[in-house]
Scaffold this motif. Structure first.
Motif, mmCIF file in Angstrom:
data_model
loop_
_atom_site.group_PDB
_atom_site.id
_atom_site.type_symbol
_atom_site.label_atom_id
_atom_site.label_comp_id
_atom_site.label_asym_id
_atom_site.label_seq_id
_atom_site.Cartn_x
_atom_site.Cartn_y
_atom_site.Cartn_z
ATOM 1 N N THR A 36 26.161 -35.065 9.643
ATOM 2 C CA THR A 36 26.704 -35.144 8.180
ATOM 3 C C THR A 36 25.280 -34.690 7.366
ATOM 4 O O THR A 36 24.611 -35.333 6.605
ATOM 5 C CB THR A 36 26.015 -37.129 7.731
ATOM 6 N N TYR A 37 24.742 -33.266 8.267
ATOM 7 C CA TYR A 37 24.037 -32.422 6.801
ATOM 8 C C TYR A 37 24.292 -32.777 5.831
ATOM 9 O O TYR A 37 25.936 -32.514 5.764
ATOM 10 C CB TYR A 37 23.601 -31.560 7.703
ATOM 11 N N PRO A 38 23.434 -32.450 4.966
ATOM 12 C CA PRO A 38 23.722 -32.219 3.647
ATOM 13 C C PRO A 38 24.161 -31.040 2.545
ATOM 14 O O PRO A 38 23.494 -30.677 2.085
ATOM 15 C CB PRO A 38 22.133 -32.654 2.697
ATOM 16 N N GLU A 81 17.823 -34.383 24.686
ATOM 17 C CA GLU A 81 16.434 -34.119 23.947
ATOM 18 C C GLU A 81 16.531 -32.731 23.251
ATOM 19 O O GLU A 81 15.653 -32.538 22.812
ATOM 20 C CB GLU A 81 15.646 -34.339 25.517
ATOM 21 N N LEU A 82 17.735 -31.463 23.408
ATOM 22 C CA LEU A 82 17.722 -30.261 22.782
ATOM 23 C C LEU A 82 18.247 -30.176 21.594
ATOM 24 O O LEU A 82 18.306 -29.248 20.830
ATOM 25 C CB LEU A 82 17.812 -29.092 24.186
ATOM 26 N N ILE A 83 19.037 -31.041 20.932
ATOM 27 C CA ILE A 83 19.473 -31.844 20.039
ATOM 28 C C ILE A 83 18.825 -31.511 18.846
ATOM 29 O O ILE A 83 17.588 -32.080 19.150
ATOM 30 C CB ILE A 83 20.364 -32.279 19.989
ATOM 31 N N GLY A 84 19.163 -30.314 18.062
ATOM 32 C CA GLY A 84 18.219 -30.340 16.556
ATOM 33 C C GLY A 84 16.883 -29.710 16.748
ATOM 34 O O GLY A 84 16.055 -29.761 15.759
ATOM 35 N N ALA A 134 22.978 -27.298 22.101
ATOM 36 C CA ALA A 134 22.003 -27.677 21.578
ATOM 37 C C ALA A 134 20.820 -26.263 21.672
ATOM 38 O O ALA A 134 20.811 -25.742 22.389
ATOM 39 C CB ALA A 134 21.012 -28.836 22.583
ATOM 40 N N GLY A 135 20.548 -26.868 20.424
ATOM 41 C CA GLY A 135 19.734 -25.375 19.880
ATOM 42 C C GLY A 135 20.173 -23.667 19.983
ATOM 43 O O GLY A 135 19.243 -23.231 19.896
ATOM 44 N N ILE A 136 21.195 -23.943 19.738
ATOM 45 C CA ILE A 136 21.638 -22.727 19.687
ATOM 46 C C ILE A 136 21.854 -22.392 18.200
ATOM 47 O O ILE A 136 21.921 -23.195 16.978
ATOM 48 C CB ILE A 136 23.530 -22.723 20.342
ATOM 49 N N ALA A 165 24.628 -27.122 15.316
ATOM 50 C CA ALA A 165 25.199 -27.418 13.975
ATOM 51 C C ALA A 165 23.904 -26.801 13.141
ATOM 52 O O ALA A 165 23.795 -26.503 12.008
ATOM 53 C CB ALA A 165 25.053 -28.628 14.370
ATOM 54 N N SER A 166 22.748 -27.336 13.437
ATOM 55 C CA SER A 166 21.841 -26.965 12.814
ATOM 56 C C SER A 166 21.588 -25.355 12.678
ATOM 57 O O SER A 166 21.603 -24.949 11.068
ATOM 58 C CB SER A 166 19.755 -27.855 12.943
ATOM 59 N N GLY A 167 21.705 -25.195 13.469
ATOM 60 C CA GLY A 167 21.816 -23.052 13.360
ATOM 61 C C GLY A 167 22.263 -22.919 11.451
ATOM 62 O O GLY A 167 21.395 -21.650 11.224
HETATM 63 O O1 LIG Z 1 24.377 -31.752 18.490
HETATM 64 C C1 LIG Z 1 25.127 -30.689 17.732
HETATM 65 C C2 LIG Z 1 26.454 -30.005 18.548
HETATM 66 O O2 LIG Z 1 27.302 -30.987 18.563
HETATM 67 C C3 LIG Z 1 24.193 -29.818 18.529
HETATM 68 O O3 LIG Z 1 22.896 -29.134 17.716
HETATM 69 P P1 LIG Z 1 22.332 -28.278 17.263
HETATM 70 O O4 LIG Z 1 22.388 -27.120 17.200
HETATM 71 O O5 LIG Z 1 21.699 -28.612 15.605
HETATM 72 O O6 LIG Z 1 21.004 -28.242 18.141
#
Ligand SMILES: O=C(CO)COP(=O)(O)O
Length: 214
Positions: free
Chosen positions: A9-11, A136-139, A172-174, A194-196
């Motif tokens: 749900t990023y803006p 723990e590595l997500i985001g 996660a973190g990619i 996601a965030s990348g």
């Molecule tokens: O949850 C994720 C993708 O579904 C990973 O998120 P990030 O890429 O922001 O770490």
């Protein structure tokens, strides 16, 4: 490699990201897809990009309120769906029901899991793919392929031990092309990120970098 961009749900502007993905997709051998929020599925699918839902519920047409019906998600233009994301965890029986609902609607499935043991359980439910994402590595921007390569290799072994036909993604973190290459070297057939991209100042440039070495 399959690069699946979860917009959470990023803006961000989902159409801007979808158009960037579609544009980069024309110039790479990698397979690219975007997973927007449910409310944006139709507009994202209209850009022509491969479109994934972030979730569907284990339900059929009927008296259900506030749910995501797989058929409606498919009607909106989705090609596939994530299930059991770390931020949308389900009970085992509901993952099973959601995989069946997605199959019924012709949606491809990726079941997410925290660790190799859960990956084995997820693979036993017969999805098209599983995705290992240490929460723990997500985001964090610290790629799983660097911070915890064993978890990726063990997830690949766990899935293969249950069902050779279930492919394995990691996430996660990619955020860079090197991270994607490292994931492939560990045996993953794709990445979930996601965030990348969704939080990048220039999502198109971030995507270019991701697929550049592929
Ligand atoms: O949850 C994720 C993708 O579904 C990973 O998120 P990030 O890429 O922001 O770490």
């Amino acid at each position: 490699m399959f690069v699946l961009v979860n917009l959470k749900t990023y803006p961000c502007d989902p159409i801007e990201v979808a158009e960037a993905v579609s544009d980069v997709d024309d110039r790479t051998d990698a397979r690219l897809a975007v997973a927007p929020q449910a409310a944006h599925l139709e507009r994202v699918a209209e850009t022509g990009v491969e479109t994934w839902a972030q979730h569907v519920d284990p339900i059929e047409h009927g008296s259900n309120t506030g749910h995501a019906l797989a058929e409606s998600v498919a009607d909106a233009g989705a090609d596939g769906t994530l299930l059991n994301h770390s931020e949308r965890r389900l009970k085992l029986a509901d993952i099973d029901g959601a995989v069946r609902a997605a199959e019924r609607a012709g949606l491809e499935t990726v079941v997410c899991a925290n660790n190799p043991a859960q990956i084995g359980a997820a693979a036993a439910l017969g999805p098209d793919a599983v995705a290992v994402e240490p929460p723990e590595l997500i985001g964090t921007g610290t790629p799983v392929s660097q911070a915890d390569p064993d978890v990726v290799e063990d997830a690949v072994d766990a899935a293969a031990g249950v069902d050779e036909d279930v492919s394995v993604l990691c996430g996660a973190g990619i955020s860079t092309g090197d991270d994607v290459v490292a994931a492939g070297e560990l045996g993953a057939e794709g990445v979930l990120l996601a965030s990348g991209v969704a939080k990048a100042d220039d999502p198109a440039a971030a995507l270019e970098d991701l697929v550049d070495p592929l």
